[in-house]
Motif scaffolding. Structure first.
Motif, PDB file in Angstrom:
ATOM      1  N   TYR A  64       7.649   4.253 -15.076  1.00  0.00           N
ATOM      2  CA  TYR A  64       6.069   4.784 -15.109  1.00  0.00           C
ATOM      3  C   TYR A  64       5.900   6.184 -15.708  1.00  0.00           C
ATOM      4  O   TYR A  64       4.608   6.446 -15.902  1.00  0.00           O
ATOM      5  N   ARG A  65       6.431   6.736 -14.675  1.00  0.00           N
ATOM      6  CA  ARG A  65       6.418   8.508 -14.672  1.00  0.00           C
ATOM      7  C   ARG A  65       7.909   9.006 -14.848  1.00  0.00           C
ATOM      8  O   ARG A  65       8.526   8.828 -14.508  1.00  0.00           O
ATOM      9  N   ASN A  66       7.714  10.389 -15.899  1.00  0.00           N
ATOM     10  CA  ASN A  66       8.271  10.823 -16.153  1.00  0.00           C
ATOM     11  C   ASN A  66       8.867  12.274 -15.639  1.00  0.00           C
ATOM     12  O   ASN A  66       7.624  12.684 -15.730  1.00  0.00           O
ATOM     13  N   LYS A 102      12.812   6.025  -7.552  1.00  0.00           N
ATOM     14  CA  LYS A 102      14.623   6.141  -8.131  1.00  0.00           C
ATOM     15  C   LYS A 102      14.045   4.648  -8.166  1.00  0.00           C
ATOM     16  O   LYS A 102      14.536   3.787  -8.360  1.00  0.00           O
ATOM     17  N   LEU A 103      13.095   3.799  -7.184  1.00  0.00           N
ATOM     18  CA  LEU A 103      12.935   2.523  -7.034  1.00  0.00           C
ATOM     19  C   LEU A 103      12.175   2.103  -8.228  1.00  0.00           C
ATOM     20  O   LEU A 103      13.063   1.014  -8.781  1.00  0.00           O
ATOM     21  N   PHE A 104      11.250   2.324  -8.428  1.00  0.00           N
ATOM     22  CA  PHE A 104      10.555   1.913  -9.635  1.00  0.00           C
ATOM     23  C   PHE A 104       9.836   2.486 -10.376  1.00  0.00           C
ATOM     24  O   PHE A 104       9.207   2.149 -11.210  1.00  0.00           O
ATOM     25  N   LEU A 105       9.005   4.467  -9.717  1.00  0.00           N
ATOM     26  CA  LEU A 105       8.385   4.838 -10.402  1.00  0.00           C
ATOM     27  C   LEU A 105       9.017   5.634 -11.611  1.00  0.00           C
ATOM     28  O   LEU A 105       7.540   6.104 -12.778  1.00  0.00           O
ATOM     29  N   SER A 164       0.556  -1.180  -0.291  1.00  0.00           N
ATOM     30  CA  SER A 164       0.334  -0.229   0.051  1.00  0.00           C
ATOM     31  C   SER A 164       1.101   1.797   0.262  1.00  0.00           C
ATOM     32  O   SER A 164       0.783   2.317  -0.465  1.00  0.00           O
ATOM     33  N   PHE A 165       1.960   1.117   0.419  1.00  0.00           N
ATOM     34  CA  PHE A 165       2.968   2.395   0.702  1.00  0.00           C
ATOM     35  C   PHE A 165       2.949   2.657  -1.222  1.00  0.00           C
ATOM     36  O   PHE A 165       3.442   3.830  -1.094  1.00  0.00           O
ATOM     37  N   TYR A 166       3.479   1.364  -1.690  1.00  0.00           N
ATOM     38  CA  TYR A 166       4.015   2.247  -3.021  1.00  0.00           C
ATOM     39  C   TYR A 166       3.459   1.766  -3.619  1.00  0.00           C
ATOM     40  O   TYR A 166       2.956   2.941  -5.171  1.00  0.00           O
ATOM     41  N   LYS A 167       1.891   1.769  -3.685  1.00  0.00           N
ATOM     42  CA  LYS A 167       0.622   2.245  -4.526  1.00  0.00           C
ATOM     43  C   LYS A 167       0.390   3.354  -4.173  1.00  0.00           C
ATOM     44  O   LYS A 167      -0.593   3.744  -5.385  1.00  0.00           O
ATOM     45  N   PHE A 225       2.343   5.220  -6.722  1.00  0.00           N
ATOM     46  CA  PHE A 225       2.141   4.821  -7.919  1.00  0.00           C
ATOM     47  C   PHE A 225       0.384   5.758  -8.298  1.00  0.00           C
ATOM     48  O   PHE A 225       0.991   6.729  -9.566  1.00  0.00           O
ATOM     49  N   ASP A 226      -0.603   5.582  -7.845  1.00  0.00           N
ATOM     50  CA  ASP A 226      -1.350   6.329  -7.665  1.00  0.00           C
ATOM     51  C   ASP A 226      -1.264   7.848  -7.985  1.00  0.00           C
ATOM     52  O   ASP A 226      -2.336   8.753  -9.239  1.00  0.00           O
ATOM     53  N   VAL A 227      -0.745   8.745  -6.926  1.00  0.00           N
ATOM     54  CA  VAL A 227      -1.139  10.033  -6.588  1.00  0.00           C
ATOM     55  C   VAL A 227       0.266  11.120  -7.125  1.00  0.00           C
ATOM     56  O   VAL A 227       0.847  11.691  -7.834  1.00  0.00           O
ATOM     57  N   ALA A 228       1.265   9.870  -7.891  1.00  0.00           N
ATOM     58  CA  ALA A 228       3.022  10.248  -8.583  1.00  0.00           C
ATOM     59  C   ALA A 228       2.658  11.873  -9.540  1.00  0.00           C
ATOM     60  O   ALA A 228       2.642  12.479  -9.458  1.00  0.00           O
ATOM     61  N   ASN A 229       1.416  11.408 -10.508  1.00  0.00           N
ATOM     62  CA  ASN A 229       0.878  12.453 -11.828  1.00  0.00           C
ATOM     63  C   ASN A 229       0.161  14.008 -11.057  1.00  0.00           C
ATOM     64  O   ASN A 229       0.845  14.969 -11.563  1.00  0.00           O
ATOM     65  N   ARG A 230      -0.187  13.478  -9.714  1.00  0.00           N
ATOM     66  CA  ARG A 230      -0.659  15.039  -9.931  1.00  0.00           C
ATOM     67  C   ARG A 230       0.941  15.566  -8.554  1.00  0.00           C
ATOM     68  O   ARG A 230       0.801  16.710  -8.465  1.00  0.00           O
TER      69      ARG A 230
END
Length: 809
Positions: free
Chosen positions: A299-301, A293-296, A252-255, A258-263
């Motif tokens: 998927y996100r530039n 830097k671990l995974f996002l 849940s910490f990483y999810k 992932f969900d809020v990164a764009n915002r």
């Protein structure tokens, strides 16, 4: 030629499908492969089919386990033996499309990311009656599979991924403790949590056979429990545990990130364009997206999205370049601060990470290598002392390579946790002390040799009694002369080591001590005055030709004097006489029921004395070993049938308890306690480095390849016949074992390479290790025997270290 890819197939009673499965591999468009079939003690004609149709194809190899151990163990054995750069697994009833290896290898050869451990393809479900794979078809799925995007679900079947072999070996292997459901699920999630991820090969290239009698169909609710367990575990927090997981927080910490990164990125851009302080914005980024830097980043530039936020503030077109530089500055500051805070970044699960006192699955200070059930019993008697002393230990299950000597059965009975041998060997955390109970068996002796050449301490507990001098074994075992430390049962045994420079200590004989104290402290059972416990243990080729004559003497003597014989037959004793007298109970159950005990050379003599039986050692001039030749008033020694009958009928014979105790003390140590002080001290003082453990694994890998993971015992016996030590490893022991002039290279090397190898071998033999090392290093690029050269270079370095040390002292 070194194979490009290794295919590992666990096989157990698969005669209906194995030919079709292996044909689907043989027909691959990529020809440079090896296929390792691990026979898990099949009882049908699976092995016969393999030998009939595939043994002539040198790309196919058969490894037979000596005890049925399950798919996890079989896959791990194949992993250890693998020589291919890449590796994949296929069940014995599944199929591969003909392009399966080619396409997946092609995907992996195009990647340049140390975090990618493998690729995955699609799977086609087929029915039981289909024996040929269909044509490949497109497979649409996410480009990447990592810990976050898999969502905790099982990302694929066991036949879909292909791995980079070197990386997979660092992850510990399939967990052999698990049952035959969900074992691949657990492993894939563990790999993903370590920080690795998979890249897609967009085709269906394997087939999963839908069988009516499958494990899932037979145990539906159990499968649900297993699946639920692994899905639930991804939400556990490992940040405070000693695991080498890069994803150590709950899913849940990483999810959330992932969900809020764009915002987050977009609002950071808007704030930046509004004049907010860059350092403050970096702190907000670290707070909201610490795992970018671990995974996002896949998927996100970040730069593009932040700039999108900047532009939302309606900046002047002429200021775009200015803000692009500011965004770069923010991200550089972010990277720097993450490193300073030691937050997980995309460094991968590399050697440096794994050597930081972290563990993948196991982190033992001490490892036991039991062969037999009574070895496990001894470990259970030591368990409390080890725990109280703060010593972490593991008990390794060798059964798959050795044979089934009821180690697993006894461990279950005594609630002793076992780990698979491959899990231990593939572990990244070093073991400081290896303790065996038998150092002459070729498998264990090989392990001890590997450890000693790597700088890892070894010890052996003499569990029971031993024909140290091989008076009757007909072998040259040099028993207990290999390990660095030897823990003896009693002072009597020291005489056999008069010429040894090994470290000797008397530990006692724990199971005899327990029997003695149990008998002493409990109300005596009403033993039958008529029952005689007869210990028949002619086994492992020792005096087996004398068995029937010995047993006839004993049984006839018992019957002639009106006593009832109860035969306890050693599990490895192959005798067939007198089945009507063979007990169905255990040896130890019968100790409580009988009055007399008759035996040849066996530790049962000591156990029966401890349990209060009247003991008769019957040796009609067939045994030369001197262990029980002097009873010292503790028991009767009979050398013929007449003396045996007299001993059985002489009810007036007085057995002096004091003499019995003196005899037991001399042979079994202090009867009141187990003296483990030296073992505890040794365990605490022993310490292995990550590099020593790495060298041990490298040497062991050569051992696995040379012997097919101990599959070829003949090779082990031939190479170790004269390989033993009396305190320190002889210089040429392992060089002999890992022969430099290996027959596998004959006819395959160029004349120049062959000459260089022979010259290096000659230089090593005459002690010119530095010069030999230079030649080995010049040859290291020859991939066909890269592993052997690595070991030979290491052996040269070891000899040079010894020379330097001797000069300095």
């Amino acid at each position: 030629m070194t194979p490009k890819v290794t295919v590992v197939i666990p096989m157990y009673n698969s005669q209906s499908f194995i030919q079709s499965t292996l044909l689907s591999i043989q027909n691959q468009t990529m020809h440079n492969f090896e296929c390792i079939v691990v026979n898990d003690s099949s009882t049908d004609d699976s092995v016969g089919i393999f030998k009939k149709y595939f043994s002539s194809d040198k790309r196919f190899h058969l490894i037979s386990l000596r005890a049925n151990s399950g798919a996890c163990t079989a896959r791990n054995v194949g992993l250890r033996r693998a020589k291919g750069k890449f590796i994949c697994f296929l069940d014995a009833d599944d199929l591969m499309m003909k392009e399966s290896l080619e396409y997946r290898v092609s995907t992996l050869e195009q990647i340049h990311d140390d975090l990618i451990i493998g690729t995955y393809c699609g799977s086609e479900t087929i029915s039981e009656d289909i024996m040929e794979p269909p044509k490949k078809s497109e497979f649409k799925s996410s480009k990447y599979k990592d810990f976050v995007t898999s969502g905790g679900a099982c990302p694929f079947n066991s036949n879909q991924p292909m791995f980079i072999t070197e990386l997979l070996k660092k992850t510990g292997g399939f967990d052999e403790k698990l049952e035959q459901q969900g074992e691949d699920y657990e492993y894939w999630i563990r790999i993903l949590r370590l920080g690795y991820y998979f890249i897609l090969t967009p085709y269906k290239l394997v087939c999963y056979r839908n069988r009516r009698g499958s494990t899932v169909r037979q145990n539906v609710l159990n499968h649900l429990d297993v699946s639920y367990r692994w899905q639930k575990e991804v939400y556990e927090d490992y940040s405070e545990k000693d695991y080498a997981f890069l994803y150590d927080k709950p899913l849940s910490f990483y999810k959330l990130q992932f969900d809020v990164a764009n915002r987050v990125f977009e609002f950071i851009g808007m704030a930046l364009a509004s004049g907010k302080n860059e350092i403050d914005l970096v702190d907000i980024l670290i707070e909201k997206l610490p795992s970018y830097k671990l995974f996002l980043y896949r998927y996100r530039n970040a730069q593009d999205i932040i700039m999108r936020g900047v532009k939302r503030q309606k900046i002047d077109i002429n200021d775009v370049s200015y803000y692009e530089e500011k965004v770069k500055s923010v991200l550089q500051l972010y990277d720097k601060k993450i490193k300073n805070l030691s937050l997980p970044i995309n460094s991968g699960c590399n050697d440096m990470w794994l050597s930081r006192n972290y563990k993948v699955r196991y982190n033992p200070k001490l490892v036991f290598l039991p062969h037999k059930d009574y070895h496990v019993w001894t470990i259970s008697l030591l368990e409390g002392i080890l725990i109280d002393s703060g010593i972490d230990y593991e008990v390794v299950d060798l059964s798959c390579h050795y044979r089934d000597e009821r180690v697993r059965e006894k461990a279950k009975e005594l609630d002793i946790n076992l780990i698979g041998y491959s899990n231990w060997i593939l572990s990244q955390s070093p073991t400081d002390l290896i303790v065996s109970f038998n150092d002459w068996d070729p498998i264990v002796r090989s392990i001890i040799k590997c450890a000693q050449f790597s700088g890892i301490c070894t010890a052996t507990i003499v569990e029971g009694i031993q024909d140290y001098l091989d008076a009757d074994t007909g072998q040259e075992r040099h028993a207990y002369r290999c390990s660095d430390y030897v823990f003896l049962p009693g002072n009597f045994d020291k005489k056999y080591f008069a010429d040894s420079s090994q470290n000797l200590s008397v530990m006692g004989l724990p199971r005899v001590q327990k029997i003695y104290n149990d008998y002493k402290n409990k109300v005596a059972n009403k033993r039958s005055e008529k029952k005689v416990l007869v210990n028949c243990n002619f086994s492992y080729g020792v005096l087996e030709d004398k068995r029937d004559l010995w047993l006839k003497d004993v049984i006839e003597a018992c019957i002639n004097v009106g006593l009832e014989p109860v035969i306890s037959r050693h599990p490895a004793d192959k005798g067939q006489l007198y089945p009507e007298y063979v007990t169905k109970g255990s040896f130890y159950e019968e100790l409580d029921k009988c009055k007399f005990y008759v035996s040849r050379f066996a530790s049962g003599v000591l156990e029966a004395l401890a349990a209060g039986l009247k003991v008769i050692y019957y040796n009609p001039n067939i045994e030369k070993v001197d262990k029980f030749m002097n009873p010292r008033g503790a028991y009767s020694l009979c050398i013929n049938k007449k003396e045996l009958k007299e001993a059985l009928t002489n009810k007036n014979t007085k057995y002096n308890r004091d003499l019995i105790e003196r005899f037991l003390v001399d042979h079994c140590g202090d009867l009141s306690l187990i003296d483990t002080s030296k073992l505890v001290e040794l365990a605490k003082l022993s310490e292995s480095t990550y590099n020593e453990w790495k060298k041990f694994k490298e040497i062991h890998q050569v051992l696995d390849i040379r012997t097919g993971c101990f599959n070829n015992i003949k090779v082990l016996r031939e190479n170790l016949a004269a390989s033993y030590s009396t305190g320190e490893v002889q210089n040429n022991d392992l060089v002999s074992f890992l022969k430099l002039e290996d027959t596998k290279f004959v006819g395959k090397l160029s004349s120049e390479t062959d000459s260089m190898l022979r010259e290096a071998n000659r230089l090593y033999r005459i002690g010119k290790f530095k010069e030999a090392k230079v030649i080995f290093e010049d040859l290291i690029d020859s991939s066909e025997f890269y592993d052997f050269l690595k070991i030979n270079i290491y052996l040269c370095e070891k000899q040079l270290e010894k020379y330097t040390y001797s000069q300095s002292t």
